[in-house]
Design a protein around this motif. Structure first.
Motif, PDB file in Angstrom:
ATOM      1  N   GLN A 252       0.827  -1.200   0.000  1.00  0.00           N
ATOM      2  CA  GLN A 252       0.000   0.000   0.000  1.00  0.00           C
ATOM      3  C   GLN A 252       0.870   1.261   0.000  1.00  0.00           C
ATOM      4  N   TRP A 253       0.410   2.278  -0.686  1.00  0.00           N
ATOM      5  CA  TRP A 253       1.029   3.599  -0.619  1.00  0.00           C
ATOM      6  C   TRP A 253      -0.025   4.589  -0.135  1.00  0.00           C
ATOM      7  N   ASP A 254       0.295   5.296   0.969  1.00  0.00           N
ATOM      8  CA  ASP A 254      -0.619   6.242   1.592  1.00  0.00           C
ATOM      9  C   ASP A 254      -0.083   7.651   1.360  1.00  0.00           C
ATOM     10  N   THR A 255      -0.737   8.421   0.481  1.00  0.00           N
ATOM     11  CA  THR A 255      -0.262   9.777   0.167  1.00  0.00           C
ATOM     12  C   THR A 255      -0.532  10.756   1.310  1.00  0.00           C
ATOM     13  N   ALA A 256      -1.540  10.448   2.157  1.00  0.00           N
ATOM     14  CA  ALA A 256      -1.841  11.349   3.270  1.00  0.00           C
ATOM     15  C   ALA A 256      -0.772  11.269   4.356  1.00  0.00           C
ATOM     16  N   LEU A 257      -0.210  10.071   4.571  1.00  0.00           N
ATOM     17  CA  LEU A 257       0.798   9.869   5.618  1.00  0.00           C
ATOM     18  C   LEU A 257       2.206   9.744   5.060  1.00  0.00           C
ATOM     19  N   HIS A 258       2.316   9.667   3.724  1.00  0.00           N
ATOM     20  CA  HIS A 258       3.627   9.518   3.059  1.00  0.00           C
ATOM     21  C   HIS A 258       4.355   8.272   3.567  1.00  0.00           C
ATOM     22  N   VAL A 259       3.636   7.157   3.539  1.00  0.00           N
ATOM     23  CA  VAL A 259       4.162   5.892   4.068  1.00  0.00           C
ATOM     24  C   VAL A 259       3.869   4.780   3.070  1.00  0.00           C
ATOM     25  N   PHE A 260       4.892   3.911   2.857  1.00  0.00           N
ATOM     26  CA  PHE A 260       4.663   2.659   2.136  1.00  0.00           C
ATOM     27  C   PHE A 260       4.513   1.552   3.165  1.00  0.00           C
ATOM     28  N   ARG A 261       3.498   0.697   2.975  1.00  0.00           N
ATOM     29  CA  ARG A 261       3.170  -0.325   3.957  1.00  0.00           C
ATOM     30  C   ARG A 261       3.001  -1.668   3.273  1.00  0.00           C
ATOM     31  N   MET A 262       3.397  -2.738   3.978  1.00  0.00           N
ATOM     32  CA  MET A 262       3.256  -4.093   3.446  1.00  0.00           C
ATOM     33  C   MET A 262       2.556  -4.981   4.473  1.00  0.00           C
ATOM     34  N   PRO A 263       1.220  -4.989   4.492  1.00  0.00           N
ATOM     35  CA  PRO A 263       0.507  -5.962   5.328  1.00  0.00           C
ATOM     36  C   PRO A 263       0.582  -7.374   4.718  1.00  0.00           C
ATOM     37  N   ILE A 264       0.658  -8.358   5.578  1.00  0.00           N
ATOM     38  CA  ILE A 264       0.566  -9.773   5.188  1.00  0.00           C
ATOM     39  C   ILE A 264      -0.654 -10.329   5.911  1.00  0.00           C
ATOM     40  N   ALA A 265      -1.670 -10.705   5.160  1.00  0.00           N
ATOM     41  CA  ALA A 265      -2.960 -11.029   5.768  1.00  0.00           C
ATOM     42  C   ALA A 265      -3.355 -12.480   5.527  1.00  0.00           C
ATOM     43  N   ILE A 266      -4.022 -13.045   6.509  1.00  0.00           N
ATOM     44  CA  ILE A 266      -4.735 -14.315   6.370  1.00  0.00           C
ATOM     45  C   ILE A 266      -6.210 -13.970   6.193  1.00  0.00           C
ATOM     46  N   SER A 267      -6.853 -14.594   5.212  1.00  0.00           N
ATOM     47  CA  SER A 267      -8.244 -14.251   4.926  1.00  0.00           C
ATOM     48  C   SER A 267      -9.113 -15.501   4.919  1.00  0.00           C
ATOM     49  N   ALA A 268     -10.402 -15.285   5.136  1.00  0.00           N
ATOM     50  CA  ALA A 268     -11.387 -16.367   5.073  1.00  0.00           C
ATOM     51  C   ALA A 268     -12.727 -15.759   4.702  1.00  0.00           C
ATOM     52  N   GLY A 269     -13.481 -16.473   3.847  1.00  0.00           N
ATOM     53  CA  GLY A 269     -14.784 -15.952   3.461  1.00  0.00           C
ATOM     54  C   GLY A 269     -15.523 -16.879   2.536  1.00  0.00           C
ATOM     55  N   PHE A 270     -16.561 -16.356   1.880  1.00  0.00           N
ATOM     56  CA  PHE A 270     -17.423 -17.124   0.996  1.00  0.00           C
ATOM     57  C   PHE A 270     -17.063 -16.824  -0.458  1.00  0.00           C
ATOM     58  N   LYS A 271     -16.182 -17.648  -1.022  1.00  0.00           N
ATOM     59  CA  LYS A 271     -15.742 -17.512  -2.409  1.00  0.00           C
ATOM     60  C   LYS A 271     -15.368 -16.054  -2.688  1.00  0.00           C
ATOM     61  N   GLU A 272     -15.794 -15.529  -3.886  1.00  0.00           N
ATOM     62  CA  GLU A 272     -15.458 -14.154  -4.221  1.00  0.00           C
ATOM     63  C   GLU A 272     -16.345 -13.141  -3.495  1.00  0.00           C
ATOM     64  N   LEU A 273     -17.444 -13.593  -2.924  1.00  0.00           N
ATOM     65  CA  LEU A 273     -18.466 -12.666  -2.431  1.00  0.00           C
ATOM     66  C   LEU A 273     -17.986 -11.806  -1.274  1.00  0.00           C
ATOM     67  N   VAL A 274     -17.457 -12.401  -0.225  1.00  0.00           N
ATOM     68  CA  VAL A 274     -17.048 -11.632   0.949  1.00  0.00           C
ATOM     69  C   VAL A 274     -15.925 -12.381   1.658  1.00  0.00           C
ATOM     70  N   ARG A 275     -14.986 -11.634   2.219  1.00  0.00           N
ATOM     71  CA  ARG A 275     -13.938 -12.264   3.014  1.00  0.00           C
ATOM     72  C   ARG A 275     -13.444 -11.281   4.066  1.00  0.00           C
ATOM     73  N   ILE A 276     -13.002 -11.815   5.201  1.00  0.00           N
ATOM     74  CA  ILE A 276     -12.403 -11.049   6.288  1.00  0.00           C
ATOM     75  C   ILE A 276     -10.909 -11.308   6.266  1.00  0.00           C
ATOM     76  N   PHE A 277     -10.106 -10.271   6.476  1.00  0.00           N
ATOM     77  CA  PHE A 277      -8.659 -10.437   6.439  1.00  0.00           C
ATOM     78  C   PHE A 277      -8.026  -9.711   7.620  1.00  0.00           C
ATOM     79  N   ALA A 278      -6.892 -10.228   8.068  1.00  0.00           N
ATOM     80  CA  ALA A 278      -6.171  -9.627   9.190  1.00  0.00           C
ATOM     81  C   ALA A 278      -4.744 -10.147   9.176  1.00  0.00           C
ATOM     82  N   GLY A 279      -3.810  -9.326   9.708  1.00  0.00           N
ATOM     83  CA  GLY A 279      -2.432  -9.771   9.787  1.00  0.00           C
ATOM     84  C   GLY A 279      -1.475  -8.645  10.133  1.00  0.00           C
ATOM     85  N   PRO A 280      -0.194  -8.961  10.230  1.00  0.00           N
ATOM     86  CA  PRO A 280       0.817  -7.952  10.569  1.00  0.00           C
ATOM     87  C   PRO A 280       1.095  -7.023   9.400  1.00  0.00           C
ATOM     88  N   ALA A 281       1.749  -5.900   9.712  1.00  0.00           N
ATOM     89  CA  ALA A 281       2.110  -4.927   8.678  1.00  0.00           C
ATOM     90  C   ALA A 281       3.496  -4.372   8.970  1.00  0.00           C
TER      91      ALA A 281
END
Length: 365
Positions: A252-281
Motif C-alpha cells: 500500500q502507498w498512503d499519500t496522506a501519511l507519506h508511508v509505504f506499507r506491506m501488510p501480510i494477511a490471512i483471509s477467510a470468506g465465501f468464495k469471491e463474495l465476501v472475506r475477512i482479512f487480518a495480519g501484521p504490517a
C-alpha cells in the motif's frame, strides 16, 4: 373475538415469514403430469432434449442455441421435451423442487452446486453418476457432461431436487427423438470412463488493484493512495458452506501519511463474495498527517496486528480461466497518535480507517 383475529393474523404473517426466510418456497414442486407417457419415457425425453444442446457455448442469461447458462439449459430442456416452463433461475428451481437424497437420484432430477456462491449452479442428472450442464469455466465450457464424483463437483455439491414423477430407475439414458428439433442430431455421450471436463481445482491465484479514498481527513485530497494485492486461495472441501481461505500480500502507498506499507494477511470468506482479512504490517517511512493547522505524527505503522478488514465483491464477471470482480473493502489500520498531541477524532479515526474500491482477478489453478 377481535383479539382472536389479531393473533390469527399475526400467526399467518409469522408462518409466511418463516417459510420465506427458511430458504424454500411455501409449496414444494408437484410432480409434472406425464399423461400417457411413462415416467421413464418422460425422463429420457428431458435428457435427450438437453443432449441436443451439447456443445452450445456458455452465455450468461442465454436460453437458445446461441448460448445457454446453467438454468437456461434446464429451462430449454423441459420446454423442448414437455412443452412446459419451469422456473428460470437456479435459486427458484431449488425452491420449487422436492428435495431428495443424492442416493435417490434418477435421470431427469436436478443437481445443485455452490460454485461461485450459494446455489450458483444447476445441472440435469443423466444416470451412471453423470450430469449434463452448461459450464462457465474449466478447460471445456458450454453444455457438456461431467462426473458427480469428480473432486470439484463433489466438494461443491449442494443437494438434489425432483420435479418429475418417479419411476423405475434407468441405468442408461439413450437419446430419443426430440419433438421440437427432429432434425437435430444429438452429440455422442462421453466414452466410458472419460471425463468430459477438467474442472477447476481448489487453488486460486488472486491479483487486485484498488484506489484508496479519503474518508474523514480534512485539507487532504479525496484520492489517498492505492492498495495492491496478490494472494493464494484454497477452497475448503465443505459441502454446506463454500469457504475459501487465503494468504495475501497487500502493498500500500498512503499519500496522506507519506508511508509505504506491506501488510501480510490471512483471509477467510465465501468464495469471491465476501472475506475477512487480518495480519501484521511492515512500514517504510514515518507516518505524519498534515491537517492544515499542524503536522500530527503517528506510531504503529509496524504492528503484529497491522490491519484488519472486510472485502465485499458484489459484482463478478466469469472468464474462461477465472473471474473478474468489482470489490470494495474497509480496513482498520494500527496507527496511534503521539501521546503528546491533543485528541482530534476526525484526524485520528480518518488516519486509521481505510476505504478502497477496485478490481480483482481470480485465476483458477
Amino acid at each position: 373475538m377481535k383479539m382472536g383475529f389479531k393473533f390469527l393474523g399475526s400467526g399467518i404473517v409469522f408462518f409466511f415469514l418463516v417459510m420465506i426466510f427458511s430458504g424454500r418456497g411455501l409449496f414444494a414442486a408437484i410432480p409434472i403430469t406425464t399423461g400417457s407417457a411413462s415416467p421413464q419415457e418422460v425422463r429420457s425425453q428431458v435428457i435427450a432434449a438437453a443432449e441436443q444442446y451439447q456443445g452450445t457455448p456458455y452465455r450468461y442469461g442465454g436460453t437458445d442455441r446461441q448460448g445457454l447458462d446453467c438454468s437456461g439449459l434446464v429451462y430449454r430442456s423441459f420446454r423442448d421435451a414437455l412443452g412446459i416452463d419451469v422456473p428460470r433461475t437456479t435459486a427458484e428451481l431449488h425452491a420449487w423442487a422436492e428435495p431428495i437424497q443424492e442416493a435417490n437420484l434418477m435421470p431427469g432430477d436436478l443437481v445443485f452446486f455452490n460454485t461461485t456462491g450459494p446455489l450458483s449452479h444447476v445441472g440435469l442428472y443423466a444416470g451412471k453418476g453423470k450430469f449434463i450442464h452448461a459450464a462457465s469455466s474449466g478447460q471445456q465450457t458450454g453444455v457438456i457432461y461431467s462426473e458427480l464424483s469428480a473432486r470439484y463437483w463433489k466438494n461443491t455439491f449442494a443437494g438434489a431436487g425432483r420435479i418429475l414423477p418417479s419411476g423405475d430407475p434407468v441405468n442408461r439414458v439413450h437419446p430419443t427423438a426430440n419433438p421440437v428439433h427432429p432434425a437435430a442430431k444429438p452429440e455422442p455421450l462421453p466414452a466410458r470412463g472419460q471425463t468430459a471436463e477438467v474442472e477447476p481445482g481448489p487453488f486460486h491465484l488472486g491479483f487486485g488493484l484498488a484506489p484508496s479514498w479519503n474518508s474523514l481527513l480534512e485539507n487532504n485530497p479525496s484520492f489517498r493512495g492505492a492498495v495492491m494485492q496478490a494472494g493464494l486461495f484454497y477452497d475448503l472441501p465443505l459441502r454446506l458452506l463454500p469457504i475459501r481461505i487465503g494468504l495475501e500480500l497487500r502493498p500500500q502507498w498512503d499519500t496522506a501519511l507519506h508511508v509505504f506499507r506491506m501488510p501480510i494477511a490471512i483471509s477467510a470468506g465465501f468464495k469471491e463474495l465476501v472475506r475477512i482479512f487480518a495480519g501484521p504490517a511492515f512500514a517504510i517511512g514515518s507516518p505524519v498527517l498534515n491537517t492544515g493547522d499542524e503536522n500530527r505524527p503517528y506510531t504503529g505503522g509496524n504492528s503484529w496486528l497491522g490491519e484488519i478488514g472486510i472485502a465485499v465483491a458484489p459484482l463478478s464477471f466469469k472468464l474462461p480461466r477465472g473471474a473478474l470482480s468489482v470489490y470494495g473493502e474497509i480496513a482498520w489500520q494500527s496507527y496511534v497518535k503521539d501521546p503528546a498531541l491533543e485528541a482530534d477524532w476526525k484526524a485520528d479515526v480518518g488516519t486509521a480507517l481505510r476505504v478502497s474500491t477496485g478490481l480483482q482477478y481470480l485465476l483458477n489453478w
